[in-house]
Design an enzyme around this catalytic site. Structure first.
Site, PDB file in Angstrom:
ATOM      1  CE  LYS A  70      92.331  36.113  70.982  1.00 51.13           C
ATOM      2  NZ  LYS A  70      93.139  35.208  71.814  1.00 51.13           N
TER       3      LYS A  70
HETATM    4  P1  NAD Z   1     103.115  35.307  66.843  1.00 55.07           P
HETATM    5  O1  NAD Z   1     102.546  36.389  66.023  1.00 55.07           O
HETATM    6  O2  NAD Z   1     104.202  35.625  67.798  1.00 55.07           O
HETATM    7  O3  NAD Z   1     103.633  34.118  65.876  1.00 55.07           O
HETATM    8  C1  NAD Z   1     102.834  33.551  64.896  1.00 55.07           C
HETATM    9  C2  NAD Z   1     103.670  32.566  64.096  1.00 55.07           C
HETATM   10  O4  NAD Z   1     102.828  31.888  63.165  1.00 55.07           O
HETATM   11  C3  NAD Z   1     104.778  33.227  63.268  1.00 55.07           C
HETATM   12  O5  NAD Z   1     105.930  32.407  63.306  1.00 55.07           O
HETATM   13  C4  NAD Z   1     104.201  33.228  61.856  1.00 55.07           C
HETATM   14  O6  NAD Z   1     105.206  33.237  60.852  1.00 55.07           O
HETATM   15  C5  NAD Z   1     103.442  31.933  61.879  1.00 55.07           C
HETATM   16  N1  NAD Z   1     102.395  31.874  60.857  1.00 55.07           N
HETATM   17  C6  NAD Z   1     101.539  32.845  60.480  1.00 55.07           C
HETATM   18  N2  NAD Z   1     100.755  32.393  59.494  1.00 55.07           N
HETATM   19  C7  NAD Z   1     101.105  31.106  59.274  1.00 55.07           C
HETATM   20  C8  NAD Z   1     100.642  30.098  58.405  1.00 55.07           C
HETATM   21  N3  NAD Z   1      99.640  30.338  57.539  1.00 55.07           N
HETATM   22  N4  NAD Z   1     101.219  28.884  58.463  1.00 55.07           N
HETATM   23  C9  NAD Z   1     102.230  28.634  59.332  1.00 55.07           C
HETATM   24  N5  NAD Z   1     102.701  29.547  60.188  1.00 55.07           N
HETATM   25  C10 NAD Z   1     102.147  30.767  60.154  1.00 55.07           C
HETATM   26  O7  NAD Z   1     101.861  34.636  67.584  1.00 55.07           O
HETATM   27  P2  NAD Z   1     101.870  33.806  68.950  1.00 55.07           P
HETATM   28  O8  NAD Z   1     101.624  34.736  70.066  1.00 55.07           O
HETATM   29  O9  NAD Z   1     103.024  32.896  68.969  1.00 55.07           O
HETATM   30  O10 NAD Z   1     100.510  32.963  68.774  1.00 55.07           O
HETATM   31  C11 NAD Z   1     100.487  31.733  68.044  1.00 55.07           C
HETATM   32  C12 NAD Z   1      99.192  30.998  68.344  1.00 55.07           C
HETATM   33  O11 NAD Z   1      99.122  30.764  69.758  1.00 55.07           O
HETATM   34  C13 NAD Z   1      97.925  31.746  67.982  1.00 55.07           C
HETATM   35  O12 NAD Z   1      96.948  30.813  67.567  1.00 55.07           O
HETATM   36  C14 NAD Z   1      97.487  32.368  69.298  1.00 55.07           C
HETATM   37  O13 NAD Z   1      96.096  32.630  69.352  1.00 55.07           O
HETATM   38  C15 NAD Z   1      97.884  31.272  70.257  1.00 55.07           C
HETATM   39  N6  NAD Z   1      98.074  31.721  71.650  1.00 55.07           N
HETATM   40  C16 NAD Z   1      99.002  32.668  71.948  1.00 55.07           C
HETATM   41  C17 NAD Z   1      99.175  33.055  73.273  1.00 55.07           C
HETATM   42  C18 NAD Z   1     100.232  34.038  73.677  1.00 55.07           C
HETATM   43  O14 NAD Z   1     100.472  34.166  74.892  1.00 55.07           O
HETATM   44  N7  NAD Z   1     100.896  34.715  72.768  1.00 55.07           N
HETATM   45  C19 NAD Z   1      98.363  32.497  74.276  1.00 55.07           C
HETATM   46  C20 NAD Z   1      97.434  31.521  73.923  1.00 55.07           C
HETATM   47  C21 NAD Z   1      97.299  31.134  72.601  1.00 55.07           C
END
Ligand code: NAD
Length: 440
Positions: free
Chosen positions: A108
């Site tokens: 990571k």
């Molecule tokens: P992103 O940056 O595209 O979106 C994050 C979202 O979370 C945004 O809508 C933001 O406004 C919101 N956010 C941020 N802080 C917040 C808070 N305190 N309370 C509520 N909402 C909040 O990120 P993503 O890629 O969608 O990732 C989201 C989650 O999914 C993360 O935990 C990430 O580790 C996990 N994840 C992502 C992927 C991927 O392929 N992108 C894969 C596995 C896991």
């Protein structure tokens, strides 16, 4: 009540120790190896800002375990990123890759910065410099980054380009996944994590553990986070006939009892950059979203959102962890005792890394698979993963597999799905370590 400890390393240690109780022959000498990261890189560099001032940026890349293959894991850009968080997320990647059977280890990365306050040029300079500092770490056969919070296809394109410029004359596309399609990205990668959430939910519901919700169609769903994962999950669940009653981003939560109109919500978010204010919706807080009356709750944002202080107020019957680490161990216990089922992160959001693996395979072969091929393979992986964990859980419930305390011989309670998923993954990594033979 004593205050809950939210240190990500302590939480991952607690989760590991709980799973370990149920594992029969785990050599004690291996435990530290499985718990500790293999390598932690902490990097500082200066960046020139657009106004010609200079700022020092702190970054991390952690390789947790390489037993199954090169490191694999996202790059997170967030002002609160810490070494402990990145280590805990790298561990999670090891277990996730082992559980869904892809030949990667866990890694990571994190950059301490606030994307919302940086220009595209500043972000590009940070990403290029970080990549150049990691030149001896990342590589198509050593460690392969991907997108995570506040990084996207553009970030991956810059990583690829920087690595390629500095390592000319060979196929460098597999150095990073989640790239734009034009640069070797896989069809379906952007949607994979959200779509994977839908697949695991469908499969889980088909097991009929929750008689009132036997399918996604008609289910009332609340989703926290409206970024890459949350948006796609909302669209895919909606397409299958679910009613999305609440959505949130960092600005707050919007709620509509009769269901949100996703097209209108997406248009509003595009125009205003936030969700709060969508016409005909009620504004709530992110905390209120967690406690909403709904069937399925999908945390898809940050960690520790479901904790000892709010778990007993949860009304959803099923939690699908699209985010990494959204639930604390104290909450796990409360939810389990209250009969709230939970599909843990290492299953629920594994679709992203599954299609990242497909992208890596396509890049090595210089091929591009069609979307249907990608999604059929994704669905198979996600279904297999749910089936494996569910079968093992059933064996433990009916006593076909004994679970007793190794010292006292007393029976242990039946574990939750997180524990069963983790024990399966930990066993696989431990067995592979011994099968390879300890070197020298
Ligand atoms: P992103 O940056 O595209 O979106 C994050 C979202 O979370 C945004 O809508 C933001 O406004 C919101 N956010 C941020 N802080 C917040 C808070 N305190 N309370 C509520 N909402 C909040 O990120 P993503 O890629 O969608 O990732 C989201 C989650 O999914 C993360 O935990 C990430 O580790 C996990 N994840 C992502 C992927 C991927 O392929 N992108 C894969 C596995 C896991």
């Amino acid at each position: 009540m004593t205050e809950e400890i939210l240190d990500p390393l302590i939480i991952s240690e607690q989760q590991f120790d709980r799973a370990r109780q149920y594992i029969h022959h785990l050599q004690s000498g291996l435990v530290d190896f499985l718990k500790q990261p293999k390598r932690v890189h902490i990097i500082h560099f200066p960046i020139e800002m657009d106004d010609c001032s200079v700022r020092t940026i702190r970054c991390y890349r952690v390789i947790h375990n390489l037993v199954f293959g090169p490191g694999k894991g996202g790059m997170r850009y967030h002002p609160d990123v810490t070494e402990e968080e990145v280590i805990s997320l790298a561990k999670l990647m090891t277990w996730k890759c082992a559980l869904i059977n892809i030949p990667f280890g866990g890694a990571k990365g994190g950059v301490r910065c606030d994307v919302k306050t940086l220009s595209q040029n500043e972000l590009r300079r940070i990403t290029r410099r970080f990549t150049s500092e990691l030149l001896e770490v990342i590589g198509p056969y050593t460690d392969i980054p991907a997108p995570d919070m506040y990084t996207n296809e553009q970030t991956m394109a810059w990583i690829y380009d920087t690595y390629d410029v500095l390592n000319p004359g060979r196929n460098n596309r597999p150095v990073v996944t989640g790239k734009p399609i034009e640069l070797g990205g896989s069809l379906g990668r952007k949607e994979a994590t959200g779509l994977g959430c839908l697949y695991v939910t469908e499969r889980f519901l088909s097991k009929q553990l929750i008689p009132e919700i036997s399918e996604v169609a008609g289910a009332r769903v609340a989703i926290q986070g409206f970024g890459n994962v949350g948006q796609v999950a909302a669209q895919e669940f909606c397409r299958q006939g679910a009613k999305i009653v609440a959505l949130s981003d960092s600005s707050g939560c919007i709620f509509a009892e009769s269901g949100l109109n996703l097209d209108e919500v997406l248009q509003f978010k595009k125009e205003h950059g936030c969700l709060v204010g969508v016409p005909d919706t009620m504004t709530l807080t992110n905390e209120e979203l967690i406690e909403l009356d709904c069937d399925i709750l999908i945390p898809a944002a940050v960690s520790n959102q479901i904790h000892g202080g709010n778990a007993h107020k949860i009304k959803a019957r099923l939690i699908v962890e699209a985010a990494n680490n959204p639930t604390t161990p104290a909450a796990d216990e409360i939810l389990y005792n209250n009969g709230v089922y939970l599909i843990p992160d290492i299953i629920a959001n594994a679709g992203g890394v599954a299609v990242s693996y497909f992208e890596w395979v396509q890049n090595h072969a210089n091929e591009q698979w069609d979307l249907e091929t990608v999604n059929v393979k994704l669905k198979r992986k996600m279904y297999e993963c749910v089936d494996t964990v569910f079968k093992r859980w059933q064996r433990l419930v009916v006593g076909e597999e004994k679970c007793t305390d190794k010292i006292t011989g007393e029976p242990l309670g039946c574990p939750d799905f997180r524990t069963v998923a983790l024990m399966t993954a930990i066993e696989r990594v431990a067995n592979a370590t011994l099968m390879r033979g300890i070197w020298p």
